[in-house]
Design a protein around this motif. Sequence first.
Motif, mmCIF file in Angstrom:
data_model
loop_
_atom_site.group_PDB
_atom_site.id
_atom_site.type_symbol
_atom_site.label_atom_id
_atom_site.label_comp_id
_atom_site.label_asym_id
_atom_site.label_seq_id
_atom_site.Cartn_x
_atom_site.Cartn_y
_atom_site.Cartn_z
ATOM 1 N N LYS A 197 0.931 -1.053 -0.060
ATOM 2 C CA LYS A 197 -0.179 -0.096 0.106
ATOM 3 C C LYS A 197 0.938 1.336 -0.043
ATOM 4 O O LYS A 197 1.445 1.325 1.134
ATOM 5 C CB LYS A 197 -0.785 -0.217 1.212
ATOM 6 C CG LYS A 197 -2.211 1.135 1.238
ATOM 7 C CD LYS A 197 -3.004 0.851 2.338
ATOM 8 C CE LYS A 197 -3.731 -0.151 2.332
ATOM 9 N NZ LYS A 197 -4.772 0.066 1.666
ATOM 10 N N ARG A 198 0.844 1.886 -1.074
ATOM 11 C CA ARG A 198 1.692 2.921 -1.462
ATOM 12 C C ARG A 198 1.057 4.180 -2.075
ATOM 13 O O ARG A 198 -0.155 3.790 -2.586
ATOM 14 C CB ARG A 198 3.075 2.726 -1.865
ATOM 15 C CG ARG A 198 3.977 1.899 -1.322
ATOM 16 C CD ARG A 198 5.380 1.711 -2.055
ATOM 17 N NE ARG A 198 6.249 0.816 -1.277
ATOM 18 C CZ ARG A 198 7.513 0.536 -1.843
ATOM 19 N NH1 ARG A 198 7.802 1.464 -2.861
ATOM 20 N NH2 ARG A 198 8.196 -0.214 -1.226
ATOM 21 N N LEU A 199 1.506 5.189 -2.140
ATOM 22 C CA LEU A 199 0.904 6.465 -3.005
ATOM 23 C C LEU A 199 1.560 6.075 -4.752
ATOM 24 O O LEU A 199 2.574 5.677 -4.689
ATOM 25 C CB LEU A 199 1.687 7.700 -2.557
ATOM 26 C CG LEU A 199 1.498 8.211 -1.387
ATOM 27 C CD1 LEU A 199 2.059 9.768 -1.101
ATOM 28 C CD2 LEU A 199 -0.079 8.123 -1.029
ATOM 29 N N VAL A 200 0.517 6.531 -5.310
ATOM 30 C CA VAL A 200 0.757 6.182 -6.848
ATOM 31 C C VAL A 200 0.156 7.516 -7.532
ATOM 32 O O VAL A 200 -0.570 8.254 -6.816
ATOM 33 C CB VAL A 200 -0.017 4.939 -7.496
ATOM 34 C CG1 VAL A 200 0.464 3.897 -6.837
ATOM 35 C CG2 VAL A 200 -1.743 5.252 -7.122
ATOM 36 N N ASN A 201 0.576 7.851 -8.704
ATOM 37 C CA ASN A 201 0.217 9.040 -9.504
ATOM 38 C C ASN A 201 -1.183 8.411 -10.046
ATOM 39 O O ASN A 201 -1.355 7.597 -10.803
ATOM 40 C CB ASN A 201 1.149 9.050 -10.739
ATOM 41 C CG ASN A 201 2.452 9.461 -10.298
ATOM 42 O OD1 ASN A 201 2.730 10.588 -9.416
ATOM 43 N ND2 ASN A 201 3.366 8.934 -11.165
#
Length: 367
Positions: free
Chosen positions: A50-54
């Motif tokens: 679970k991470r930030l994406v564009n």
Amino acid sequence: SGGTIEHQQRHLGVSADWERSRFTMDEGLSDAVRKVFVKLHKDGLIYRDKRLVNWDPKFQTAISDLEVEQKDMNGKMWQLHYPVKDMDRMVTVATTRPETMLGDMAVAVHPDDERYSDLVGKMVVLPLTGREIPIIADEYSDPEKGTGAVKITPAHDFNDFEVGRRHNLELLNIYDAFAALNGSVPEPYQGLDRFVAREKILADMDALGLLGEIEEIQNTVPHGDRSGVPIEPWLMDQWYVNAEKLAQPAIKAVRDGKTRFVPQRWEKTYFDWMDNIRDWCISRQIWWGHRIPAWTCSSCGEIIVESVDPTSCPKCNSSDLVQETDVLDTWFSSALWPFSTLGWPDKTPELAAFYPTAVLITSFDIL
């Protein structure tokens, strides 16, 4: 456009073996993609996190850094005043995206900034929400810039995400897939588009006397290069490749002269990219592509990645398995092109004759 491109190449006299033309979704190539995905997963080089994406809120998919276009815009920098709990003091932060304040989880100040040294460890009351968030010391905050205090929104800013990891901050996602505010924010703002929410939040902060100076600025805003809309850093489960580890033998091949660039000056571009590479988000939420060969057990949550479609969960024996709906970034299959087009993973005569290859002709942006 593939047919048009091939027609132009033939017209120019390109002497390829046209009978061996391949299309990304050909069955044999699908076998190669699946085999590589499963192997890299078993080797610990592909993982889910679970991470930030564009996130492109128009096309509803994650996009790569290369698909993000940075546009110079006329914008504003708003100062927001946050009251310190049990003190007659305010901490002032500045932001170009005031709507994200509803997802703030901390205010950061530099450890050596004497203006705030007595406030580190205390709490501010986040306006409009009533939530209490800590004042933390982190070198990310630049004492020479603005007020020296920075709002930290770990679920909606790539730099803030790293600060959040260092300080074990909670990740509060305030957007839905359309970049409208979700149920994690106070009721008056739920369902509002991000830019509509911006105006309401600014008006409400102003009514409370908590809106400070407003500065006209020129700033760079990331847009989706196809959709033309501002992208949002968005927190979600995605599949990643450990690109840093995979890059090492590729870097060594060029440094040792095993692989050469013509002209050689492109080596610098190659090393700049490879030496600073980040883990690669390979999952896409689009209709077209190689579907990720992963299943989740509805009974126990186990994730199964196999070359052959599983019929039951190896952990709890349940047959209630749901396949991942995401597909792979096209570049995942394109990376296999020099050998997948020759029949790999089968041991074909073509593979024995022509691989490893001697020359790869490619555009500079695909290095």
